[in-house]
Design a protein around this motif. Structure first.
Motif, PDB file in Angstrom:
ATOM      1  N   GLU A  49      22.025  49.284 108.922  1.00 22.31           N
ATOM      2  CA  GLU A  49      20.870  49.417 109.809  1.00 22.31           C
ATOM      3  C   GLU A  49      20.671  50.885 110.171  1.00 22.31           C
ATOM      4  OE1 GLU A  49      18.811  47.086 110.601  1.00 22.31           O
ATOM      5  OE2 GLU A  49      19.926  45.464 109.636  1.00 22.31           O
ATOM      6  N   LEU A  50      19.464  51.402 109.934  1.00 22.67           N
ATOM      7  CA  LEU A  50      19.171  52.803 110.203  1.00 22.67           C
ATOM      8  C   LEU A  50      18.110  52.943 111.282  1.00 22.67           C
ATOM      9  CD1 LEU A  50      18.888  54.292 106.586  1.00 22.67           C
ATOM     10  CD2 LEU A  50      20.852  54.414 108.124  1.00 22.67           C
ATOM     11  N   THR A  51      18.265  53.989 112.060  1.00 23.72           N
ATOM     12  CA  THR A  51      17.185  54.345 112.974  1.00 23.72           C
ATOM     13  C   THR A  51      16.085  55.032 112.175  1.00 23.72           C
ATOM     14  OG1 THR A  51      18.086  56.542 113.464  1.00 23.72           O
ATOM     15  CG2 THR A  51      18.880  54.689 114.816  1.00 23.72           C
ATOM     16  N   PHE A  52      14.921  55.207 112.782  1.00 26.24           N
ATOM     17  CA  PHE A  52      13.818  55.881 112.103  1.00 26.24           C
ATOM     18  C   PHE A  52      14.219  57.292 111.682  1.00 26.24           C
ATOM     19  CE2 PHE A  52      10.020  58.593 112.200  1.00 26.24           C
ATOM     20  CZ  PHE A  52       9.246  57.957 111.234  1.00 26.24           C
ATOM     21  N   ARG A  53      14.941  57.985 112.561  1.00 28.81           N
ATOM     22  CA  ARG A  53      15.363  59.360 112.250  1.00 28.81           C
ATOM     23  C   ARG A  53      16.359  59.373 111.092  1.00 28.81           C
ATOM     24  NH1 ARG A  53      18.198  63.728 116.438  1.00 28.81           N
ATOM     25  NH2 ARG A  53      18.507  65.386 114.866  1.00 28.81           N
ATOM     26  N   GLN A  54      17.300  58.438 111.084  1.00 30.22           N
ATOM     27  CA  GLN A  54      18.277  58.378 109.997  1.00 30.22           C
ATOM     28  C   GLN A  54      17.595  58.087 108.660  1.00 30.22           C
ATOM     29  OE1 GLN A  54      20.791  55.350 111.727  1.00 30.22           O
ATOM     30  NE2 GLN A  54      22.459  56.823 112.108  1.00 30.22           N
ATOM     31  N   HIS A  55      16.594  57.219 108.697  1.00 25.27           N
ATOM     32  CA  HIS A  55      15.849  56.907 107.477  1.00 25.27           C
ATOM     33  C   HIS A  55      15.145  58.163 106.956  1.00 25.27           C
ATOM     34  CE1 HIS A  55      12.662  55.262 104.914  1.00 25.27           C
ATOM     35  NE2 HIS A  55      13.434  54.191 104.762  1.00 25.27           N
ATOM     36  N   GLU A  56      14.533  58.913 107.861  1.00 26.07           N
ATOM     37  CA  GLU A  56      13.860  60.150 107.453  1.00 26.07           C
ATOM     38  C   GLU A  56      14.838  61.148 106.865  1.00 26.07           C
ATOM     39  OE1 GLU A  56      11.661  61.637 110.821  1.00 26.07           O
ATOM     40  OE2 GLU A  56       9.771  60.951 109.920  1.00 26.07           O
ATOM     41  N   GLU A  57      16.019  61.263 107.476  1.00 23.69           N
ATOM     42  CA  GLU A  57      17.028  62.215 106.988  1.00 23.69           C
ATOM     43  C   GLU A  57      17.538  61.810 105.608  1.00 23.69           C
ATOM     44  OE1 GLU A  57      19.866  62.123 110.149  1.00 23.69           O
ATOM     45  OE2 GLU A  57      18.890  63.740 111.277  1.00 23.69           O
ATOM     46  N   GLU A 100      24.107  45.400  97.895  1.00 21.99           N
ATOM     47  CA  GLU A 100      23.490  44.671  99.016  1.00 21.99           C
ATOM     48  C   GLU A 100      22.204  45.354  99.477  1.00 21.99           C
ATOM     49  OE1 GLU A 100      26.691  44.966 101.733  1.00 21.99           O
ATOM     50  OE2 GLU A 100      28.000  43.611 100.624  1.00 21.99           O
ATOM     51  N   ALA A 101      21.443  45.845  98.505  1.00 19.98           N
ATOM     52  CA  ALA A 101      20.255  46.627  98.850  1.00 19.98           C
ATOM     53  C   ALA A 101      19.250  45.802  99.641  1.00 19.98           C
ATOM     54  CB  ALA A 101      19.606  47.166  97.583  1.00 19.98           C
ATOM     55  N   LYS A 102      18.752  46.387 100.708  1.00 18.25           N
ATOM     56  CA  LYS A 102      17.682  45.786 101.516  1.00 18.25           C
ATOM     57  C   LYS A 102      16.366  46.469 101.177  1.00 18.25           C
ATOM     58  CE  LYS A 102      20.308  44.105 105.506  1.00 18.25           C
ATOM     59  NZ  LYS A 102      20.434  44.152 106.986  1.00 18.25           N
ATOM     60  N   GLY A 103      15.346  45.652 100.931  1.00 11.72           N
ATOM     61  CA  GLY A 103      14.062  46.185 100.517  1.00 11.72           C
ATOM     62  C   GLY A 103      13.487  47.210 101.470  1.00 11.72           C
ATOM     63  N   ILE A 104      13.808  47.083 102.749  1.00 14.22           N
ATOM     64  CA  ILE A 104      13.228  47.987 103.739  1.00 14.22           C
ATOM     65  C   ILE A 104      13.669  49.429 103.536  1.00 14.22           C
ATOM     66  CG2 ILE A 104      15.092  47.604 105.422  1.00 14.22           C
ATOM     67  CD1 ILE A 104      12.993  47.772 107.613  1.00 14.22           C
ATOM     68  N   TYR A 105      14.840  49.625 102.890  1.00 15.04           N
ATOM     69  CA  TYR A 105      15.361  50.984 102.709  1.00 15.04           C
ATOM     70  C   TYR A 105      15.108  51.533 101.303  1.00 15.04           C
ATOM     71  CZ  TYR A 105      17.666  49.893 107.089  1.00 15.04           C
ATOM     72  OH  TYR A 105      17.908  49.526 108.389  1.00 15.04           O
ATOM     73  N   LEU A 106      14.635  50.711 100.382  1.00 13.06           N
ATOM     74  CA  LEU A 106      14.398  51.193  99.026  1.00 13.06           C
ATOM     75  C   LEU A 106      13.368  52.323  98.946  1.00 13.06           C
ATOM     76  CD1 LEU A 106      14.464  47.879  96.935  1.00 13.06           C
ATOM     77  CD2 LEU A 106      16.233  49.644  97.084  1.00 13.06           C
ATOM     78  N   PRO A 107      12.334  52.355  99.806  1.00 12.90           N
ATOM     79  CA  PRO A 107      11.385  53.479  99.729  1.00 12.90           C
ATOM     80  C   PRO A 107      12.029  54.850  99.893  1.00 12.90           C
ATOM     81  CG  PRO A 107      10.418  51.689 100.987  1.00 12.90           C
ATOM     82  CD  PRO A 107      11.833  51.296 100.726  1.00 12.90           C
ATOM     83  N   ALA A 108      13.189  54.908 100.533  1.00 10.31           N
ATOM     84  CA  ALA A 108      13.872  56.200 100.651  1.00 10.31           C
ATOM     85  C   ALA A 108      14.263  56.752  99.287  1.00 10.31           C
ATOM     86  CB  ALA A 108      15.115  56.045 101.529  1.00 10.31           C
ATOM     87  N   LEU A 109      14.378  55.864  98.287  1.00  9.58           N
ATOM     88  CA  LEU A 109      14.759  56.300  96.944  1.00  9.58           C
ATOM     89  C   LEU A 109      13.587  56.889  96.162  1.00  9.58           C
ATOM     90  CD1 LEU A 109      16.915  53.229  95.820  1.00  9.58           C
ATOM     91  CD2 LEU A 109      17.792  55.497  96.379  1.00  9.58           C
ATOM     92  N   TYR A 110      12.376  56.548  96.546  1.00  9.28           N
ATOM     93  CA  TYR A 110      11.224  56.883  95.714  1.00  9.28           C
ATOM     94  C   TYR A 110      11.153  58.369  95.336  1.00  9.28           C
ATOM     95  CZ  TYR A 110       9.488  52.189  96.949  1.00  9.28           C
ATOM     96  OH  TYR A 110       9.350  50.824  97.125  1.00  9.28           O
ATOM     97  N   PRO A 111      11.416  59.296  96.256  1.00  4.53           N
ATOM     98  CA  PRO A 111      11.313  60.719  95.878  1.00  4.53           C
ATOM     99  C   PRO A 111      12.308  61.128  94.796  1.00  4.53           C
ATOM    100  CG  PRO A 111      11.291  60.479  98.268  1.00  4.53           C
ATOM    101  CD  PRO A 111      11.677  59.156  97.712  1.00  4.53           C
ATOM    102  N   ALA A 112      13.424  60.393  94.685  1.00  2.47           N
ATOM    103  CA  ALA A 112      14.450  60.749  93.702  1.00  2.47           C
ATOM    104  C   ALA A 112      14.228  60.059  92.356  1.00  2.47           C
ATOM    105  CB  ALA A 112      15.832  60.387  94.241  1.00  2.47           C
ATOM    106  N   CYS A 113      13.172  59.267  92.236  1.00  2.00           N
ATOM    107  CA  CYS A 113      12.971  58.455  91.033  1.00  2.00           C
ATOM    108  C   CYS A 113      12.118  59.121  89.966  1.00  2.00           C
ATOM    109  CB  CYS A 113      12.325  57.120  91.421  1.00  2.00           C
ATOM    110  SG  CYS A 113      13.423  56.016  92.346  1.00  2.00           S
TER     111      CYS A 113
END
Length: 586
Positions: free
Chosen positions: A263-271, A290-303
Motif C-alpha cells: 500500500e502506497l501513499t500518493f507521495r510514495q507512488h509519485e516517487e 502479487e502485482a496490483k493493477g492500481i500500481y502498474l501505471p508507475a511502470l509505464y515510463p520505464a516501458c
C-alpha cells in the motif's frame, strides 16, 4: 612439363614444409579464431588440420560442456590449456520434474579441484542442474583470485552460507546470478559479507531466494556499484525499498522488482514513478509478484524501450496486461501466465508487432477444474498480430488442428515450437481427431524448426511427418504419444541433426531403442521413462555401442525386467564412478 613438375613437387618429401611456408602464421590464425564466438564453429575449425587444431586449442578461452559426464575435467584441461570461462550442464532436464533421484550425481567439486591446478586464472563459471555444496563454493572463492562471474541455474546442494563465502572472498566479482535453485535459504545476512570497499558488481540476481534480506546492506551495495546493469530482487523487497534502490541505480538495463502489492501513499507512488522514469536504459523487466493493477501505471515510463517483459510471477488479468502492453512498442520477448486468458493474448496481437518470443505458463497446472486459461483462439490472435514470432512455449487445455495450421501459416519462421496440451491424450476438441495434422503442418511449414515439443492425442503419423520433414530439428520432446515402435524409428531415421530426444509415457520398446544404434553417437543424449524398454534391450544397446553410457534408474518395487528410466549419452570419459545404487550403468 609444368604439370609433371607440379606432380613431382607434391610428391616430394619437402612438400609439407613448402605448404607450411604459405600457411597463416600461428599468431594470425589464433587472432582470427579468437573472433569466433560459437562453440560449434570453433569445434568445426579444429577439424580442418593439425595446425588449426592446435591454434584453436591454444586460443580458446571459453568452453561449453552440455553434459558433465561426456568428458572428464582432466580431458578438458589437457585439450584447452588457457580456459577463462566454463559453462557446464549436469542432470537431465527431467530432473526439473522430479524424475531423477536427488542423489543422482553431477557434483561440481571434482571439476573445481582440477581447475584450481590447471586454470588458476579462471574468471567465469556457469552451472545448470549441477550439485554444488557450500564447501565447493568456498573452495571456488579462495582458489581463483581473478574470479569474476558465477551463475547458478537449477542447481542444488548449497545454502546462503556458500553465497556468503563468494561475497567475502571474490574481490573482483562482477556477476552473481542465482536463479531457480534448490537452495537452503538461511537468511539475507550474506549480502553484508561484501566488503565496504567492494564496487565491481554489475549483475546481481537473487530472485528465487525466499527469506527477507538485509536491505541496508543491499542498498549500500547497489549505491557503491556504479556499473551495475542487472538487478533482480526477491519478493521480500517492497515498493518503497525498490524506489530507494532505483534512485541509486538509474543506469540499470535489467530490473527484477520485488513484491508489487504494498500500500502506497500518493507521495510514495509519485516517487516510485519518478525513480522508474529516470531509468532510461531499462530493456528487461521482471518480478512484479502479487502485482496490483492500481500500481502498474508507475511502470509505464520505464516501458518505452522494453524488449523483454517477464510476467511469469505476476497473475495479471487481461485488462491489466492490455494497458501495460500499450506502453511497450519495442517488445520482442514476453512471458505471461494464463490468467491473462484469450483477451490478454488478443492484446498482445494488437500491441506487439515486433514480438519474436512468447511463453504462456499455467498459473496452476494441477487444477483440472480451472475455469480460466488460454485456448486456441488466443494463440491464433497472437499469430495474426505478431508475424515475426519464432519461439513459442504455450500451455493450454484445448487445441485444434485447424488453429495450428492457421498459426504456422501466419508465422512460418518458427525455430522453437513447444505446444503443451496439459490433458494427456487430448484430441482436437472440435473434431475428436488426433492432433497429427497439427504437428504435420508445423514440420512441413517451419523449415527452420530446431526444437519441437508435441502433445495431445498423437499416432505414429505425427512421427512419420517429423522424420520426413524436420531436417533441421535438434531437440524433440514427446509425452503420452505414439502408437508403436515405428514412431520413434521414423524420428531416429529421418532427422539428421537431432541432438536431444526426450520421451516419457510412450509405447516405444526395445525395437525403437535399438533402431538408433548409428544415431546415438552423434547425439548429446536420449531420455526414455515409463516406456516399454526392458533391461535386456538396454544391455544389448550397451554391448553394441561401448562408447555410449547407458544408465538405468530403477524405482522401488518395479519389475526387475523393466527399465524404468533410461538415460543414454555419448562420453569420451567412459562410465562414471559416482553413480548411486539406484542408477545402474550397463
Amino acid at each position: 612439363m609444368e604439370s609433371s613438375e607440379l606432380k613431382r613437387s607434391k610428391d616430394s618429401p619437402n612438400s609439407y614444409e613448402s605448404t607450411r611456408r604459405y600457411s597463416f602464421p600461428d599468431e594470425v590464425l589464433e587472432r582470427v579464431l579468437s573472433i569466433l564466438k560459437s562453440h560449434r564453429d570453433r569445434s568445426s575449425v579444429s577439424l580442418v588440420c593439425k595446425d588449426w587444431y592446435n591454434a584453436e586449442r591454444w586460443s580458446r578461452t571459453h568452453v561449453f560442456i552440455g553434459n558433465c559426464y561426456s568428458a572428464s575435467p582432466e580431458i578438458v584441461a589437457r585439450r584447452f590449456p588457457k580456459i577463462l570461462s566454463v559453462a557446464l550442464k549436469g542432470k537431465p532436464r527431467f530432473s526439473d520434474f522430479n524424475l531423477v533421484p536427488e542423489n543422482w550425481g553431477a557434483d561440481i567439486h571434482a571439476w573445481l579441484v582440477v581447475f584450481a591446478s590447471r586454470y588458476p586464472f579462471l574468471e567465469e563459471l556457469r552451472l545448470k542442474r549441477m550439485a554444488i555444496s557450500d564447501e565447493s563454493l568456498e573452495f571456488l572463492a579462495v582458489s581463483f583470485p581473478n574470479f569474476k562471474a558465477l551463475s547458478l541455474l537449477s542447481c542444488d546442494g548449497f545454502s546462503t552460507n556458500g553465497l556468503a563465502a563468494i561475497a567475502t572472498h571474490c574481490k573482483n566479482l562482477t556477476e552473481l546470478d542465482v536463479q531457480e535453485n534448490g537452495i537452503d535459504d538461511k537468511g539475507g545476512s550474506w549480502l553484508s559479507c561484501f566488503p565496504e570497499s567492494f564496487t565491481s558488481l554489475e549483475v546481481l540476481n537473487f530472485t528465487n531466494l525466499t527469506s527477507d534480506i538485509n536491505f541496508d546492506a543491499l542498498e549500500r551495495l547497489v549505491g557503491r556499484c556504479k556499473l551495475m546493469r542487472v538487478l533482480k530482487l526477491n519478493r521480500s523487497i517492497s515498493l518503497e525499498q525498490l524506489q530507494r534502490l532505483l534512485v541509486n541505480a538509474p543506469q540499470l538495463a535489467e530490473l527484477g522488482t520485488g513484491s508489487f502489492s504494498q500500500e502506497l501513499t500518493f507521495r510514495q507512488h509519485e516517487e516510485l514513478e519518478s525513480a522508474l522514469s529516470n531509468c532510461k536504459n531499462i530493456h528487461t523487466l521482471s518480478g512484479l509478484w502479487e502485482a496490483k493493477g492500481i500500481y502498474l501505471p508507475a511502470l509505464y515510463p520505464a516501458c518505452t524501450n522494453l524488449t523483454f517483459l517477464n510476467l511469469s510471477y505476476a497473475a495479471l488479468q487481461s485488462g491489466e496486461l492490455a494497458k501495460l502492453l500499450a506502453h511497450c512498442p519495442q517488445l520482442r520477448r514476453l512471458w505471461v501466465l494464463d490468467t491473462v486468458e484469450d483477451k490478454g493474448l488478443e492484446a498482445i496481437g494488437l500491441n506487439c508487432p515486433l514480438l519474436e518470443e512468447l511463453r504462456v505458463f499455467p498459473a496452476d497446472p494441477f487444477d483440472e477444474e480451472i475455469i480460466h486459461g488460454v485456448t486456441e483462439a488466443g494463440f491464433v490472435a497472437v499469430s495474426y498480430g505478431c508475424p515475426r514470432l519464432h519461439y513459442v512455449l504455450y500451455f493450454c487445455r484445448q487445441m485444434t488442428n485447424a488453429a495450428v495450421a492457421t498459426i504456422v501459416h501466419n508465422c512460418p519462421d518458427f525455430t522453437h515450437f513447444r505446444l503443451c496440451i496439459m490433458i494427456p491424450g487430448q484430441p482436437d476438441y472440435l473434431t475428436n481427431e488426433p492432433m497429427d495434422e497439427a504437428f504435420g503442418v508445423v514440420v512441413k511449414t517451419c523449415t527452420k524448426l530446431q526444437r519441437l515439443s508435441v502433445s495431445g492425442l498423437l499416432t505414429d503419423l505425427t512421427f512419420e511427418y517429423i522424420g520426413r520433414y524436420a531436417k533441421n530439428l535438434e531437440t524433440l520432446s514427446v509425452a503420452f504419444a505414439g502408437s508403436s515402435d515405428r514412431g520413434m524409428q521414423c524420428v531416429l531415421g529421418g532427422c539428421p541433426k537431432l541432438r536431444k530426444l526426450e520421451i516419457r509415457d510412450c509405447p516405444f520398446g526395445n525395437a525403437a531403442l535399438l533402431s538408433g544404434l548409428e544415431k546415438y553417437e552423434s547425439m548429446r543424449s536420449l531420455w526414455m521413462s515409463a516406456c516399454k524398454v526392458t533391461m535386456d534391450g538396454c544391455r544389448l544397446l550397451a554391448k553394441k555401442m561401448p562408447r555410449l553410457n547407458v544408465e538405468v534408474m530403477k524405482e522401488d518395487g518395479s519389475d526387475d525386467s523393466q527399465a524404468d528410466k533410461v538415460y543414454v549419452y555419448r562420453s569420451i570419459a567412459g562410465p562414471r564412478m559416482d553413480a548411486p545404487p539406484s542408477v545402474l550403468t550397463l
